[in-house]
Write an enzyme that holds these catalytic residues in place. Structure first.
Site, PDB file in Angstrom:
ATOM      1  N   ARG A  89       0.811  -1.211   0.000  1.00 31.08           N
ATOM      2  CA  ARG A  89       0.000   0.000   0.000  1.00 31.08           C
ATOM      3  C   ARG A  89       0.843   1.259   0.000  1.00 31.08           C
ATOM      4  NH1 ARG A  89      -5.124  -2.049   2.324  1.00 31.08           N
ATOM      5  NH2 ARG A  89      -6.488  -0.302   2.740  1.00 31.08           N
ATOM      6  N   ARG A 128     -21.925  -1.384   2.951  1.00 29.15           N
ATOM      7  CA  ARG A 128     -21.325  -2.690   3.283  1.00 29.15           C
ATOM      8  C   ARG A 128     -21.735  -3.145   4.691  1.00 29.15           C
ATOM      9  NH1 ARG A 128     -15.071  -3.527   2.582  1.00 29.15           N
ATOM     10  NH2 ARG A 128     -14.972  -1.645   3.850  1.00 29.15           N
TER      11      ARG A 128
END
Ligand code: AP5
Length: 215
Positions: A89, A128
């Site tokens: 990342r 979500r």
């Protein structure tokens, strides 16, 4: 050892794609987000170190991430094929991965860059819901459970991730642009980037990725 990398902003569908690929390929799913959430739940030192960063939508230090990745890689045989979800990342994590691959005689086969518009990412993350027991991922509109608030597989309670509040999502998107998006050029220079239009149905995304893997 061979690795593929699933790269994309928060909510791009990395976890959903990984679940589909697990059914259809031999890749071992390694999600740093899932590993950190498990560490947090168990109260381990890694979890305690990661807690504040995760709650704020900031990145956990590279040293912590590289340590848990090496521990995970070391558990498998030299012939293992890994599917990294949410790792690397940062450029430093990518450099660290290059070192690990040298040490374990591994190569990166593909880096799948999941392209999704920002407004779609926001919709996906705010809707979500996750099962407290098994971690299955739902969406209130695009992938609803049969019974509201209850997991179809094991009847577990569904919850909203602490970092899926709107303010934290906006910070995660900013962190992605600043710290993770530069990886696209990093891997482009190595000829590894495969751009995937991932704004449509999850099955369509999986099919595009399988086309590359089976080519
Ligand atoms: P992590 O868990 O990796 O979070 P993320 O990268 O923000 O990604 P998400 O899990 O939010 O999204 P996703 O792309 O997997 O989407 P999903 O498939 O669930 O990391 C969390 C935190 O941990 C970070 O903020 C950081 O603090 C820390 N961390 C983790 N790794 C780190 C690292 N390497 N270095 C440093 N820190 C690290 O889908 C989202 C929703 O959309 C779901 O509801 C799903 O059902 C739905 N959906 C998915 N695909 C589709 C589709 N095609 N159509 C419609 N709906 C869809």
């Amino acid at each position: 050892m061979e690795a593929i990398i699933l790269l994309g902003g928060p909510g791009a569908g990395k976890g959903t794609l990984a679940e589909d690929l697990k059914q259809q390929t031999a890749y071992i799913h390694v999600s740093t987000g899932d590993m950190l959430r498990a560490a947090l739940k168990s109260g381990s030192p890694v979890g305690l170190e990661a807690k504040a960063c995760m709650e704020a939508g900031e990145l956990v230090p590279d040293s912590v991430i590289l340590r848990i990745i090496e521990e995970r890689i070391a558990k498998e045989s030299a012939a293992a094929r890994f599917m990294f979800d949410g790792f690397p990342r940062t450029i430093d994590q990518a450099l660290g991965l290059d070192q690990l691959l040298k040490k374990y005689s591994g190569v990166i086969a593909h880096v799948f860059n999941l392209e999704v518009q920002r407004k779609v990412l926001l919709r996906r993350l705010t809707g979500r819901r996750v099962c407290k027991t098994c971690g299955a991922v739902y969406h209130m509109i695009t992938r609803p459970p049969e019974k509201e608030g209850v997991c179809d597989s094991d009847g577990g309670e569904l919850y909203q991730r602490a970092d899926d509040s709107e303010a934290t999502i906006l910070n995660r998107l900013e962190v992605y642009e600043k710290q993770t998006a530069p990886l696209i050029s990093y891997y482009q220079r190595q000829g590894l980037i495969r751009d995937i239009a991932a704004g449509g149905h999850a099955d369509a995304t999986t099919a595009l990725v399988l086309d590359v893997l089976n080519a």
